[in-house]
Design a protein around this motif. Structure first.
Motif: not given
Lengths: 208, 169
Positions: A83-106
């Motif tokens: 579960e944590v791995n999925g959240l971490l992947a979501t956070n990192i990939s959202a940050n990578m495409i510049g959607a920092g605010n979408a990464a924050t909840p994860a």
């Protein structure tokens, strides 16, 4: 942030009461209005990008990215639950495409899942996630490019390469500093005295 | 050439979605809804932080701070026009985006200063802001060395940004 906010407002008010008392209200209300305007600009940018991201999520592209990133996540954060791995992947990939605010909840959820209810001190994986977010490794600085294009830039995409270079260097540096500090924590003898939990678990007190 | 990157990237996501049988219209609307909720949630933060920052700027304190730190910035090759932006960046993403828009309007969207600001904006996050909200659901208040490391990396991004943009332009 709360302390800083209070200091900034009080210091500014004291200063302005001396120099320009009439400007206090007009400045504050003007700032609030520009906040609302900025939110509208951001809403436009987010609607477009989060729409695209949703398509990528529904088509399994984000999942594929998470699978692709699994070794990296393992190296950065050690062994975590799926579960944590999925959240971490979501956070990192959202940050990578510049959607920092979408990464924050994860990130908020990942840190919550990594901690125990009574924990007071951040562990190395949490600090890693924080520093990674702070240095924001980006492939596409979407918000910035959106603003540049809104202002009629001829070549907004110019900024992609230098942003990638700089964020790669600062991210790698941040990762190595955190790994190095984490290892320093780990070899402290009083930590090894209790071999119960993961070595990242910091000692409860002890200055600095 | 690099102007094609984003449109091609978007096209790829659409084509891949269609290939996988995704209802792209429904998905897009779903994402857009989440975007609107997100914007709604962060609006109070944006407005509050902007009020503090505008007061800070209007009182002359931001200029005073920028003036005080200017020799350091000059020494490191960072254009001093960006000092307020760099000082503001760790505190507020939305506030620094507002300042960024001012820089773009003032110096032009293709200028050196705007491009350095773009790199700084794109390669660093709001350290103090995320330190507050990332740990908001836990009792963790001791972040150990997290903030100094993050601030150091963010400042380094400004120094490197000024250098790399100069080399590439």
């Amino acid at each position: 942030m709360s302390i800083l906010f209070a200091i900034m407002v009080v210091a500014s008010l004291v200063m302005m009461i001396i120099t320009n008392p009439g400007g206090v209200l007009s400045t504050s209300l003007g700032a609030a209005a520009s906040g609302v305007q900025l939110a509208i600009t951001l809403a436009a940018i987010y609607i477009f990008w989060m729409g695209i991201i949703q398509i990528a999520t529904d088509s399994g592209l984000i999942d594929a990215l998470a699978r692709f990133m699994r070794p990296v996540i393992r190296w950065l954060f050690g062994k975590q639950t799926d579960e944590v791995n999925g959240l971490l992947a979501t956070n990192i990939s959202a940050n990578m495409i510049g959607a920092g605010n979408a990464a924050t909840p994860a990130a908020i959820e990942a840190i919550e899942k990594m901690s125990t209810p009574e924990q007071k001190k951040a562990t190395t994986p949490m600090i890693m996630l924080f520093v990674l977010s702070a240095t924001s490794m980006q492939i596409l600085p979407t918000t910035i490019i959106g603003i540049l294009e809104k202002h009629g830039a001829e070549n907004a995409a110019f900024v992609i390469l230098p942003t990638l270079i700089v964020s790669t260097v600062t991210t790698l540096l941040g990762v190595f500093i955190v790994k190095w500090m984490g290892r320093k924590r780990r070899v402290k003898p009083n930590v090894q005295a209790q071999p119960v939990e993961s070595p990242e678990q910091p000692e409860e007190e002890g200055g600095v | 050439m690099s102007a094609f990157i984003i449109p091609v990237f978007i096209l790829f996501i659409f084509v891949y979605g269609l290939f996988k049988g995704v209802n792209t219209y429904q998905s897009f609307v779903k994402g857009a809804k989440a975007a609107l909720k997100l914007t709604f949630d962060i609006l109070p933060f944006i407005a509050t932080i902007l009020i503090a920052i505008h007061l800070f700027a209007a009182s002359g304190l931001l200029d005073a701070l920028a003036w005080l730190t200017r020799p350091v910035f000059d020494l490191l090759g960072i254009p001093h026009e960006l000092t307020p932006f760099i000082i503001l960046k760790p505190f507020s993403g939305s506030g620094s985006i507002a300042l960024f828009e001012q820089i773009v309007a003032e110096h032009g969207p293709d200028s050196y200063i705007t491009r350095v600001a773009s790199v700084i904006a794109g390669s660093s996050e709001t350290v103090f802001y995320i330190s507050a909200i990332y740990f908001s659901k836990t009792k963790i208040r001791n972040l150990s060395y997290a903030i100094p490391v993050a601030l150091f990396c963010v400042f380094l991004a400004a120094v490197l940004g000024a250098l790399v943009v100069r080399l590439l332009m």
